[in-house]
Design an enzyme around this catalytic site. Structure first.
Site, PDB file in Angstrom:
ATOM      1  CG  HIS A 166     -28.745  72.832  22.409  1.00 27.89           C
ATOM      2  ND1 HIS A 166     -29.722  73.637  22.210  1.00 27.89           N
ATOM      3  CD2 HIS A 166     -29.386  71.710  23.096  1.00 27.89           C
ATOM      4  CE1 HIS A 166     -30.767  73.104  22.825  1.00 27.89           C
ATOM      5  NE2 HIS A 166     -30.572  71.986  23.414  1.00 27.89           N
ATOM      6  CG  HIS A 218     -15.384  77.889  38.228  1.00 28.84           C
ATOM      7  ND1 HIS A 218     -16.040  77.003  39.521  1.00 28.84           N
ATOM      8  CD2 HIS A 218     -14.100  76.857  37.614  1.00 28.84           C
ATOM      9  CE1 HIS A 218     -15.297  75.764  39.334  1.00 28.84           C
ATOM     10  NE2 HIS A 218     -14.391  75.794  38.544  1.00 28.84           N
TER      11      HIS A 218
HETATM   12  C1  LIG Z   1     -22.114  77.136  48.134  1.00 30.57           C
HETATM   13  C2  LIG Z   1     -20.876  77.420  48.635  1.00 30.57           C
HETATM   14  C3  LIG Z   1     -19.979  78.480  47.910  1.00 30.57           C
HETATM   15  C4  LIG Z   1     -21.116  77.816  50.260  1.00 30.57           C
HETATM   16  O1  LIG Z   1     -19.946  77.983  50.789  1.00 30.57           O
HETATM   17  P1  LIG Z   1     -19.943  78.904  52.201  1.00 30.57           P
HETATM   18  O2  LIG Z   1     -20.671  80.404  51.757  1.00 30.57           O
HETATM   19  O3  LIG Z   1     -18.927  78.864  53.001  1.00 30.57           O
HETATM   20  O4  LIG Z   1     -21.097  78.426  52.968  1.00 30.57           O
HETATM   21  P2  LIG Z   1     -21.241  77.329  54.266  1.00 30.57           P
HETATM   22  O5  LIG Z   1     -20.199  76.345  53.959  1.00 30.57           O
HETATM   23  O6  LIG Z   1     -21.099  78.121  55.552  1.00 30.57           O
HETATM   24  O7  LIG Z   1     -22.751  76.651  53.935  1.00 30.57           O
HETATM   25  C5  LIG Z   1     -23.633  77.350  54.382  1.00 30.57           C
HETATM   26  C6  LIG Z   1     -25.095  76.650  54.620  1.00 30.57           C
HETATM   27  O8  LIG Z   1     -25.107  75.976  53.147  1.00 30.57           O
HETATM   28  C7  LIG Z   1     -25.249  74.540  52.970  1.00 30.57           C
HETATM   29  N1  LIG Z   1     -24.500  74.221  52.138  1.00 30.57           N
HETATM   30  C8  LIG Z   1     -23.230  74.629  51.625  1.00 30.57           C
HETATM   31  N2  LIG Z   1     -22.941  74.148  50.374  1.00 30.57           N
HETATM   32  C9  LIG Z   1     -24.082  73.584  49.854  1.00 30.57           C
HETATM   33  C10 LIG Z   1     -24.337  72.588  48.706  1.00 30.57           C
HETATM   34  N3  LIG Z   1     -23.331  72.705  47.874  1.00 30.57           N
HETATM   35  N4  LIG Z   1     -25.228  71.902  48.783  1.00 30.57           N
HETATM   36  C11 LIG Z   1     -26.203  72.026  49.624  1.00 30.57           C
HETATM   37  N5  LIG Z   1     -26.160  72.735  50.870  1.00 30.57           N
HETATM   38  C12 LIG Z   1     -24.879  73.454  50.946  1.00 30.57           C
HETATM   39  C13 LIG Z   1     -24.242  74.264  54.479  1.00 30.57           C
HETATM   40  O9  LIG Z   1     -24.590  72.907  54.632  1.00 30.57           O
HETATM   41  C14 LIG Z   1     -24.818  75.444  55.386  1.00 30.57           C
HETATM   42  O10 LIG Z   1     -26.291  74.982  55.923  1.00 30.57           O
HETATM   43  P3  LIG Z   1     -26.567  75.264  57.360  1.00 30.57           P
HETATM   44  O11 LIG Z   1     -26.609  76.811  57.434  1.00 30.57           O
HETATM   45  O12 LIG Z   1     -27.675  74.784  57.446  1.00 30.57           O
HETATM   46  O13 LIG Z   1     -25.373  74.684  58.182  1.00 30.57           O
HETATM   47  C15 LIG Z   1     -19.827  76.153  49.011  1.00 30.57           C
HETATM   48  O14 LIG Z   1     -20.365  75.159  49.921  1.00 30.57           O
HETATM   49  C16 LIG Z   1     -19.702  75.332  47.589  1.00 30.57           C
HETATM   50  O15 LIG Z   1     -20.858  74.304  47.341  1.00 30.57           O
HETATM   51  N6  LIG Z   1     -18.799  75.606  46.852  1.00 30.57           N
HETATM   52  C17 LIG Z   1     -18.634  74.921  45.594  1.00 30.57           C
HETATM   53  C18 LIG Z   1     -17.381  73.963  45.665  1.00 30.57           C
HETATM   54  C19 LIG Z   1     -16.943  73.273  44.003  1.00 30.57           C
HETATM   55  O16 LIG Z   1     -17.611  73.167  43.538  1.00 30.57           O
HETATM   56  N7  LIG Z   1     -15.719  73.541  44.117  1.00 30.57           N
HETATM   57  C20 LIG Z   1     -14.991  72.905  42.882  1.00 30.57           C
HETATM   58  C21 LIG Z   1     -13.757  73.495  42.798  1.00 30.57           C
HETATM   59  S1  LIG Z   1     -12.993  72.980  41.124  1.00 30.57           S
END
Ligand SMILES: CC(C)(COP(=O)(O)OP(=O)(O)OC[C@H]1O[C@@H](n2cnc3c(N)ncnc32)[C@H](O)[C@@H]1OP(=O)(O)O)[C@@H](O)C(=O)NCCC(=O)NCCS
Length: 205
Positions: free
Chosen positions: A141, A150
């Site tokens: 709510h 998104h």
């Molecule tokens: C947050 C996010 C955007 C980061 O992506 P990125 O910029 O490419 O970052 P990286 O994958 O290089 O990760 C960077 C650090 O954050 C950590 N990290 C990334 N995503 C995380 C998450 N969701 N939760 C916890 N830690 C996370 C990684 O382990 C990494 O840690 P480190 O530096 O200690 O190794 C991505 O991981 C994410 O969660 N995207 C959302 C995906 C999703 O929900 N998709 C739905 C599609 S419909």
């Protein structure tokens, strides 16, 4: 107005989900535009590839409606740019709402939104233009969601959360009540946000 034929932009995974919903809603789809596919070829077993994006201009803005099938991304602005470009040329983007989404009558939902199966939107929520509420997400709510946001599959926004433009909430993230996330910030998949988040930040817990 509801029966104008539709041009679907893109034909990847996000577009395929929208295609299914458009079919459930008995919408007439003229075809897809995709610059990397051969004009005249077929996608989703039946839809014609009309050409690249500029093929849209062969249709009068008043004769068709568009659906942006490019998937929301934390890395690319392509989806945003396509929405802005064709809206500025006078094209309208129809909202795509799955019949099994549960939406309170006391909500305000702007144009061009995409609401997938199993989404729940509760009393008093506002959903801005071009937002994607992905499969099974919950908008409690009084949440105020600005444009081009998104919400990932299964994410939960507790009551009175507010999100500024271009925010990206990952799958299964949880945002507790009354939190504000500022423009262009990202909440990672599975993360729980319990404090406000400033602009252009990525929260991973
Ligand atoms: C947050 C996010 C955007 C980061 O992506 P990125 O910029 O490419 O970052 P990286 O994958 O290089 O990760 C960077 C650090 O954050 C950590 N990290 C990334 N995503 C995380 C998450 N969701 N939760 C916890 N830690 C996370 C990684 O382990 C990494 O840690 P480190 O530096 O200690 O190794 C991505 O991981 C994410 O969660 N995207 C959302 C995906 C999703 O929900 N998709 C739905 C599609 S419909």
């Amino acid at each position: 107005l509801k029966n104008k034929p539709i041009i679907l932009i893109g034909s990847g995974g996000h577009a395929s989900v929208l295609y299914d919903i458009l079919k459930l809603n008995n919408r007439n789809i003229l075809g897809v535009v995709n610059p990397s596919l051969l004009k005249g070829s077929t996608v989703f077993n039946e839809l014609e590839v009309l050409g690249d994006d500029s093929t849209i201009l062969d249709f009068k803005a008043s004769d068709v409606e568009l659906v942006n099938g490019l998937g929301p991304s934390t890395k690319s602005k392509k989806r945003l740019n396509i929405s802005l470009e064709y809206a500025s040329l006078g094209y309208s983007f129809t909202s795509v709402i799955h019949p099994q989404a549960t939406i309170s009558k006391n909500t305000q939902i702007e144009e061009g939104v995409q609401i997938m199966a199993g989404v729940i939107i509760q009393f008093g929520a506002n959903i801005g233009k071009f937002c994607v509420l992905n499969t099974g997400s919950i908008i409690e709510h009084d949440c105020l969601i600005n444009d081009h946001v998104h919400i990932g599959p299964g994410a939960v926004l507790c009551g009175s959360v507010s999100l500024s433009d271009n925010v990206y909430i990952g799958a299964n993230a949880v945002i507790i009540q009354n939190i504000h996330v500022e423009e262009s910030s990202i909440v990672g998949a599975g993360c729980t946000l319990i404090k406000n988040l400033g602009p252009s930040l990525t929260f991973t817990g």
